[in-house]
Design an enzyme around this catalytic site. Structure first.
Site, short mmCIF file in Angstrom:
data_model
loop_
_atom_site.label_atom_id
_atom_site.label_comp_id
_atom_site.label_asym_id
_atom_site.label_seq_id
_atom_site.Cartn_x
_atom_site.Cartn_y
_atom_site.Cartn_z
N PHE A 35 0.83 -1.20 0.00
CA PHE A 35 0.00 0.00 0.00
C PHE A 35 0.87 1.26 0.00
O PHE A 35 0.53 2.26 -0.62
CB PHE A 35 -0.89 -0.01 1.25
CG PHE A 35 -1.96 1.04 1.25
CD1 PHE A 35 -3.18 0.82 0.63
CD2 PHE A 35 -1.75 2.25 1.90
CE1 PHE A 35 -4.17 1.80 0.64
CE2 PHE A 35 -2.74 3.23 1.92
CZ PHE A 35 -3.95 3.00 1.28
N VAL A 38 4.42 3.05 6.14
CA VAL A 38 3.66 3.02 7.39
C VAL A 38 4.42 3.82 8.44
O VAL A 38 5.63 3.64 8.63
CB VAL A 38 3.46 1.57 7.90
CG1 VAL A 38 2.60 1.57 9.16
CG2 VAL A 38 2.84 0.69 6.83
N LYS A 56 -0.95 4.32 7.46
CA LYS A 56 -0.53 3.84 6.14
C LYS A 56 -0.88 4.89 5.09
O LYS A 56 -2.04 5.28 4.97
CB LYS A 56 -1.21 2.52 5.79
CG LYS A 56 -0.65 1.31 6.52
CD LYS A 56 -0.90 -0.01 5.77
CE LYS A 56 -2.32 -0.23 5.38
NZ LYS A 56 -2.50 -1.63 4.83
N ASP A 150 -4.05 -12.71 0.98
CA ASP A 150 -2.63 -12.37 1.17
C ASP A 150 -2.19 -12.68 2.59
O ASP A 150 -1.53 -11.87 3.24
CB ASP A 150 -2.39 -10.89 0.84
CG ASP A 150 -0.90 -10.60 0.56
OD1 ASP A 150 -0.16 -11.54 0.26
OD2 ASP A 150 -0.51 -9.42 0.64
#
Length: 306
Positions: A35, A38, A56, A150
């Site tokens: 993504f 973080v 995030k 995932d």
């Protein structure tokens, strides 16, 4: 109603996030995934209470975008469980797409593979993660199950009290819980080494695909190494684990640091359920509720001799 308005109660101002991260100072960056980066930070809630959070920040260069951003918000605002990472809020201002979670101060399971944790502690982490995944597959009060797609050790977060939490739902799918095969997908996703070969080759996604991935994680915990660290073009980590089990060579596969402390019955129960998770035939793989039960039994055998 626009998505942004539907989740208005979860909105956090960009200004508050910048303050929490000291304007995204690299010193506060604690990791990076599919993504984006973080950050750790502290936000002030309406009651004046300071809460530690993980933040995030979407970086489209890594392949995820608006779809994954909103999917995570919709899923985590609806599915809540003590072993599923909690979404505290989000920011959607300008080009910024940011997700704010409860802070897992002990990072993720992959950091502890081959480390100094006791076998009992590792078992408790595995049990917590298994409970979270079991809930996603059969959530209370809804006919919709979540297929994570995932599952891996780096997506199992650990908090201050060593509680395990399933995280990172950007690739997840939601579908009817009363159908054996929930999705037929055109392209398999996930992380190499963890992805179910049946899903990868046949494009048929089922809850058993998550079970397979979790089996890989269990064997990672057992042997103290990431599956991705095993480099053999002719034999995958999962294949090595299965072959070692069938040949009764689990004592050669176990990590040195837990070999002397593990109870033989605990090892027997643990490796059997991990092996079943990796079954080549989907129908032979256990339900996650069964995985939870066997892991709890493995812990009982371990604690009984301690």
């Amino acid at each position: 109603m626009a998505l942004n308005d539907k989740f208005d109660h979860l909105k956090i101002k960009l200004r508050a996030i910048k303050i929490a991260t000291n304007n995204f100072d690299t010193k506060n960056c604690i990791g990076q995934g599919g993504f984006g980066k973080v950050y750790k930070g502290e936000v002030v809630e309406c009651e004046g209470r300071h809460t530690k959070v993980a933040i995030k920040v979407l970086d489209r260069r890594f392949g995820q975008g608006d779809l994954e951003f909103w999917k995570e918000i919709m899923l985590l605002s609806h599915y809540r469980h003590t072993n599923v990472a909690s979404l505290l809020g989000f920011c959607d201002e300008g080009k910024e797409k940011i997700l704010v979670y409860e802070y897992a101060s002990r990072s993720s399971l992959d950091r502890y593979l081959g480390g100094d944790l006791t076998w009992a502690r590792l078992l408790k982490i595995c049990i917590g993660a298994a409970r979270g995944l079991a809930y996603l597959h059969n959530p209370d009060g809804t006919q919709q199950r979540v297929l994570h797609r995932d599952i891996k050790s780096s997506n199992i977060l650990i908090d201050e009290d060593w509680k395990a939490m399933i995280s990172d739902f950007g690739l997840s799918k939601i579908g009817p819980a009363n159908q054996e095969n929930t999705f037929l997908v055109s392209e398999a996703v996930g992380t190499s080494g963890y992805v179910d070969p049946n899903y990868m080759n046949g494009r048929l996604l089922t809850k058993e695909s998550d079970v397979y991935s979790f089996g890989v994680v269990l064997f990672e915990v057992f042997c103290g190494r990431l599956c991705t660290s095993y480099d053999n073009k002719n034999c995958s980590f999962a294949r090595l684990a299965r072959d070692s089990y069938k040949q009764d060579k689990m004592k050669d596969f176990i990590h040195e640091k837990i070999k002397d402390e593990i109870n033989s019955k605990s090892m027997e129960v643990f490796t059997k359920i991990a092996y079943q998770c990796l079954a080549e035939d989907n129908a032979q793989r256990p339900l996650m509720t069964e995985v939870v039960t066997d892991l709890e039994n493995s812990l009982r055998f371990q604690v009984s001799i301690s």
